[in-house]
Design an enzyme around this catalytic site. Structure first.
Site: not given
Length: 801
Positions: A472, A474, A477-480, A502, A611
């Site tokens: 889905l 990035e 620090f990671g990806q989804v 995640k 944010d």
């Protein structure tokens, strides 16, 4: 004439600081008049001010009864706050008054437009002499100024944390009455020299600065003078910048306690934290005869935690009444913020009542003597046995050779905590996991699965019940990835549920793992709400860490709005196809209302987002708005604010001035960001905020008090909410609770079939009127406003189409 009680208000024209002598050319006077009952809308209070005075008009009901949301208008046109015009809910200030400020001022109910009070303001050339008697006859005791309360002026150095309010006082007297002026670092100090302005209380001989920031550091000098002489006093202000660190607990607290059966006990825990802390009191319990779980982590019960109306002071004390023997044991004070967690523990010993103690004293003394000798002898035998055993097992010494290599099966570890926020106080399941995480030195994790994380029974999901799908996106620090999970729905455990997972990238560091775990633990602590992305589960055993969260089928709010614009816009998502669905005014107000509800909940849980933007709000299949990324551990001191995000947008455009210039983050800085998000919602799919404005120019314009103009599809009432969110003084901005109430009222009166006229040319959003979104400009009046608002909407307060 009898005025109905329902419309009776007090209207006050404030005229303060008047003296018997005309003020000097550099002096600014705040004029005050006595409080009088407010007139009916047809009446006007006549008020005169001198050129250069500070005008203050107040409108409030008797007895402090609320009047509801109000707006101020001059000659029928709404007033907008600026560096010279300070607009509050029931008070209006105009600094350095001039002839242009003369006119008819009114205070109105924001939604009903009912006029609460009228003022007819006249500005003359001569400065005000106040309400004092004519000072032409000089009394016998004339003389130079002198301090009236010198004992209150001994503290010349003031050090306060950022975002606090500071007051400097120089109480003085003299005949004729002296004037007072203020200097900063030897130069004249005025309200326009500071973001948020200043308050000069001439009758109290004081200078007030709200929401101080590090740039307010310096020497402040009050100069008090009349024709016979002058005196001065200098104060030094040091504003301590807030630094990100986990909470600090005062040493020795909570302390061990010994109590008699049936008495009351209090544990105290002093918490120091710049970031808003979460405080919980825990009691260690036994489950099936054991105090720790299979992984070695303790079982605890949550005794006290933050609620909507609890304060940190209340949470720092744990009170136990009428204690029993079951209350004896270990208690822990746990404090956490967005940076990390800290905890201290203490023990409670419960003794029987006094009469029981007296009966056992004699027998106890005999047994104590025998027991002490037995313990000493037993320890001696143990020491001798240990020495002999060590000598038998020690290998023979070898010569110099290669050093011994020790295999390390785990990284050096730091302590972290896992909480469950909504568990029952009487539950015996493990509610808190004090686990070990990798250190922050940053080596690359060759195999993340080697790092063992403790299993949390409430959230743990077997990997066999999870089927990973397409990516889905990035993150930093990671990806989804999308996935199907079985067992998430407790009512239908066999039904697969679509979730977002995640996970870390292949080249992740141990710092990345720590961040992902911290985000997971923060989501556990905050709990569930309809308008935030909720945690659904986690896979922590037998492989890499997977964090399962709710899936939002329609992506983020920015792209959701962009895909639903009418075709033919220069910046539309795809000009060749029709929008998926046409949005109404009520749809957009509903989006804003849902986000405000989510932020209200996060604020009640003492979570600062830092944010908030349309890109961080996700939309479900049923058009439910869900705030995302509120659990991220952001290092606000090392963040590169000039670095573009993956979609090319600068985060600075959503940041409040105090966060942008001084890195002070509060719930009120989130409110500023919410105002920018409102602008995004009512500029559907348009350019980024402040289109075409370079960052350096943006900084300058914000400091000067400029704000974005009203979007074409936005009503007057909604734009007034935006402007209130963008108030220069954080404490003057509305709270999220107030925003929810305001948007709820607007949503109620908005028709469901009012379609938006979104077919406005792109020049509406670009200062230079170029054809492409990439055009640049130094900023024109088409983007920013510094003047009065356009005339208000119809009296029903509903959005216009």
């Amino acid at each position: 004439m009898v005025v109905p009680a329902c419309v009776l208000v007090f209207c006050v024209a404030v005229v303060a600081g008047a003296t018997s002598e005309p003020p000097g050319p550099e002096q600014r006077v705040v004029r005050r008049a006595a409080e009088v009952p407010g007139p009916e809308p047809s009446q006007q209070e006549q008020v005169a001010f001198g050129s250069g005075d500070t005008v203050e008009l107040s409108c409030h009901p008797p007895g402090g009864a609320p009047t509801g949301p109000t707006v101020w208008a001059k000659d029928g046109t709404g007033l907008v706050a600026s560096h010279r015009i300070l607009v509050g809910p029931q008070r209006l200030q105009v600094l350095n008054a001039s002839h242009e400020d003369a006119g008819v001022y009114s205070c109105q109910h924001r939604l009903t437009r009912r006029v609460l009070c009228h003022f007819s303001v006249r500005v003359t050339d001569a400065p005000s002499s106040g309400d004092d008697e004519d000072g032409e006859d000089v009394a016998e005791d004339t003389g130079a100024p002198y301090w009236t309360r010198p004992e209150r002026m001994d503290k010349k150095l003031l050090a306060v944390p950022a975002a606090n309010t500071v007051r400097f006082r120089c109480p003085a007297a003299g005949n004729p009455t002296p004037s007072i002026s203020w200097l900063k670092n030897g130069k004249e100090f005025r309200g326009e020299h500071r973001i948020g302005g200043i308050k000069l209380r001439h009758q109290q001989w004081s200078l007030v600065m709200e929401s101080v920031v590090p740039s307010d550091r310096g020497n402040y000098t009050c100069v008090v003078e009349n024709k016979f002489g002058s005196i001065r006093q200098t104060y030094t202000l040091d504003v301590l910048e807030r630094s990100p660190h986990r909470p600090i607990l005062q040493a020795g607290l909570p302390a061990n306690q010994t109590a008699i059966l049936g008495s009351d006990v209090e544990f105290h825990c002093k918490v120091y934290s710049d970031a808003q802390p979460h405080i919980q009191w825990l009691k260690h319990v036994e489950v099936n005869g054991s105090k720790v779980g299979p992984d070695g982590t303790p079982y605890v019960t949550v005794l006290k935690t933050a609620g909507a109306n609890t304060t940190d002071k209340e949470l720092e004390v744990l009170s136990l009444h009428n204690v029993t023997f079951e209350d004896a044991g270990e208690y822990t004070c746990l404090a956490g913020n967005s940076i990390g967690f800290s905890h201290h523990s203490a023990w409670l010993v419960v003794l029987p009542a006094e009469e029981e103690l007296m009966e056992t004293d004699e027998a106890g003394s005999v047994y104590a003597g025998v027991l002490s000798y037995g313990v000493v002898f037993f320890l001696f035998i143990l020491v001798v046995a240990a020495v002999i055993l060590c000598r038998l097992r020690s290998p023979p010494k070898k010569g110099l050779g290669s050093p011994t290599v020790h295999k390390v099966s785990r990284f050096p570890l730091k302590r972290q905590v896992s909480l469950e926020s909504n568990s029952s106080m009487n539950s015996n399941t493990p509610l808190v996991r004090i686990a070990r995480l990798s250190s922050g030195e940053g080596p690359v994790l060759a195999n993340v699965s080697e790092l063992e994380l403790p299993a949390d029974p409430k959230w743990e999901l077997s990997r066999t019940r999870l089927t990973l799908g397409k990516p889905l996106g990035e993150g930093c620090f990671g990806q989804v990835v999308m996935a199907e999970a079985i067992g998430i729905d407790k009512d239908r455990t066999a039904k697969p549920v679509t979730v977002a997972v995640k996970m870390l990238k292949d080249d992740a560091t141990d710092k990345d793992l720590s961040d992902l775990v911290s985000e997971m633990e923060m989501m556990k602590m905050i709990g569930k709400h309809k308008n935030i992305i909720n945690l659904l589960g986690a896979c922590t055993q037998g492989g890499p860490l997977y964090v399962l969260v709710e899936y939002a089928a329609k992506g983020n709010l920015r792209e959701f709005l962009r895909a639903r614009r009418p075709p033919g816009m220069d910046y539309s998502f795809d000009a060749c196809r029709l929008p998926e669905e046409q949005l109404t005014c009520k749809d957009l107000v509903s989006c804003a209302y849902q986000v405000a509800r989510g932020m209200e909940y996060l604020a009640s849980q003492k979570c600062i987002h830092r944010d908030l933007a349309a890109r961080n709000v996700l939309v479900t299949e049923d058009n439910v708005m869900k705030i995302a990324d509120f659990g991220l551990a952001r290092d606000v001191h090392n963040l590169d604010y000039y670095k573009k995000t993956t979609n090319g947008r600068l985060p600075v455009k959503w940041m409040a001035p105090e966060a942008l210039f001084d890195r002070v983050y509060t719930h009120q800085s989130d409110v500023w960001s919410f105002g920018v998000l409102l602008w995004e919602i009512f500029t559907p799919g348009g350019p980024s905020p402040y289109p075409g404005i370079p960052v350096e120019e943006l900084f300058k314009l914000l400091k000067e008090g400029h704000r974005m103009d009203k979007p074409a599809s936005c009503t007057h009432d909604l734009y007034m909410i935006m402007r209130e969110c963008w108030h220069a003084v954080p404490s003057q901005r509305p709270t999220f609770k107030q925003l929810v109430e305001d948007l709820d009222r607007i949503l109620t009166v908005t028709s469901t079939d009012e379609y938006l006229d979104l077919s406005v040319p792109f020049e509406q959003y670009s200062p230079g009127g170029q054809d492409t979104p990439s055009s640049s400009s130094s900023g024109d009046d088409s983007v920013f406003t510094h003047d009065l608002l356009p005339p208000g909407p119809p009296s029903n307060g509903g959005p216009r189409t």
